[in-house]
Design a protein around this motif. Structure first.
Motif, PDB file in Angstrom:
ATOM      1  N   GLY A  21      48.985 -37.633  16.265  1.00  0.00           N
ATOM      2  CA  GLY A  21      47.991 -38.612  15.844  1.00  0.00           C
ATOM      3  C   GLY A  21      46.739 -37.877  15.418  1.00  0.00           C
ATOM      4  O   GLY A  21      46.553 -36.706  15.749  1.00  0.00           O
ATOM      5  N   LEU A  22      45.894 -38.554  14.701  1.00  0.00           N
ATOM      6  CA  LEU A  22      44.659 -37.926  14.233  1.00  0.00           C
ATOM      7  C   LEU A  22      43.651 -37.860  15.379  1.00  0.00           C
ATOM      8  O   LEU A  22      43.894 -38.406  16.460  1.00  0.00           O
ATOM      9  N   SER A  23      42.540 -37.180  15.146  1.00  0.00           N
ATOM     10  CA  SER A  23      41.553 -36.996  16.213  1.00  0.00           C
ATOM     11  C   SER A  23      41.084 -38.338  16.771  1.00  0.00           C
ATOM     12  O   SER A  23      40.874 -39.292  16.024  1.00  0.00           O
ATOM     13  N   ARG A  24      40.971 -38.394  18.080  1.00  0.00           N
ATOM     14  CA  ARG A  24      40.495 -39.583  18.807  1.00  0.00           C
ATOM     15  C   ARG A  24      41.383 -40.812  18.635  1.00  0.00           C
ATOM     16  O   ARG A  24      40.923 -41.937  18.765  1.00  0.00           O
ATOM     17  N   SER A  25      42.655 -40.585  18.350  1.00  0.00           N
ATOM     18  CA  SER A  25      43.572 -41.725  18.208  1.00  0.00           C
ATOM     19  C   SER A  25      44.114 -42.197  19.552  1.00  0.00           C
ATOM     20  O   SER A  25      44.787 -43.230  19.613  1.00  0.00           O
ATOM     21  N   GLY A  26      43.852 -41.445  20.612  1.00  0.00           N
ATOM     22  CA  GLY A  26      44.303 -41.849  21.940  1.00  0.00           C
ATOM     23  C   GLY A  26      45.441 -41.008  22.488  1.00  0.00           C
ATOM     24  O   GLY A  26      46.110 -41.413  23.442  1.00  0.00           O
ATOM     25  N   LYS A  27      45.678 -39.844  21.910  1.00  0.00           N
ATOM     26  CA  LYS A  27      46.803 -38.997  22.324  1.00  0.00           C
ATOM     27  C   LYS A  27      46.704 -38.585  23.792  1.00  0.00           C
ATOM     28  O   LYS A  27      47.675 -38.731  24.552  1.00  0.00           O
TER      29      LYS A  27
END
Length: 192
Positions: A21-27
């Protein structure tokens, strides 16, 4: 979804799951929730955060390349991680030697890491479906989150650095979305 993954995983073998996921997507949040669930089920697991394995600042900032390229292409030693981590995961190796980055000291230290031969190994990070790494995974979960929502998850101070987002992060993310098409290639896509 986790039940589906466990059903597809062989209890006597290793299943490598990517959380992309992209940055700050909740990974990281998703990985914490998955870890709690796995613990509750008694499933053997290990977790790796790709950002623990970035290179020193001098190799990824002020290199003469565009900022987005530095972030996408120079943030990690992609070839080394492929050869010494991702392919060894796929091959079933039991131990790997990995670089671990210390952000306070801006240094990298080598560590030997034992890998489980069964259960689930989770690798969490941005750009996991790039060509160099994609084939190491048995399954990939992509977290889909709008840029606006991701920006709101940053600190107020960081949100003010829009130029850095435009030049470094967002261009790299757009490149990844356009060339790799991670949402199409992922096994599961979850909106966050």
């Amino acid at each position: 979804m986790l039940e589906e993954i466990l059903d597809g995983a062989n209890a006597e073998a290793r299943f490598v799951l990517g959380i992309d996921g992209l940055s700050r997507s909740g990974k990281s949040t998703m990985v914490s929730e998955i870890e709690e669930w796995l613990k509750g089920k008694g499933v053997t697991h290990q977790i790796f955060h790709i950002d623990d394995h970035i290179v020193e600042r001098k190799a990824r900032y002020d290199t003469g390349h565009e900022e987005w390229f530095e972030y996408y292409s120079l943030q990690w030693d992609r070839k080394r991680l492929r050869e010494e981590f991702f392919m060894k995961l796929k091959e079933g190796c039991m131990d790997v030697r990995l670089p671990f980055y210390d952000g306070e000291l801006d240094t990298v230290t080598e560590r030997q890491v034992q890998l489980s031969d069964k259960g689930i190994i989770i690798v969490e990070g941005v750009f996991l479906q790039r060509e160099e790494w994609r084939d190491a995974f048995d399954g990939i979960l992509f977290l889909d989150c709008s840029r606006e929502r991701r920006l709101l998850r940053e600190s107020e101070e960081t949100q003010l650095k829009l130029e850095k987002f435009r030049n470094r992060y967002w261009k790299a993310e757009e490149y990844y979305l356009d060339t790799v098409q991670p949402m199409k290639r992922a096994d599961w896509v979850i909106p966050t």
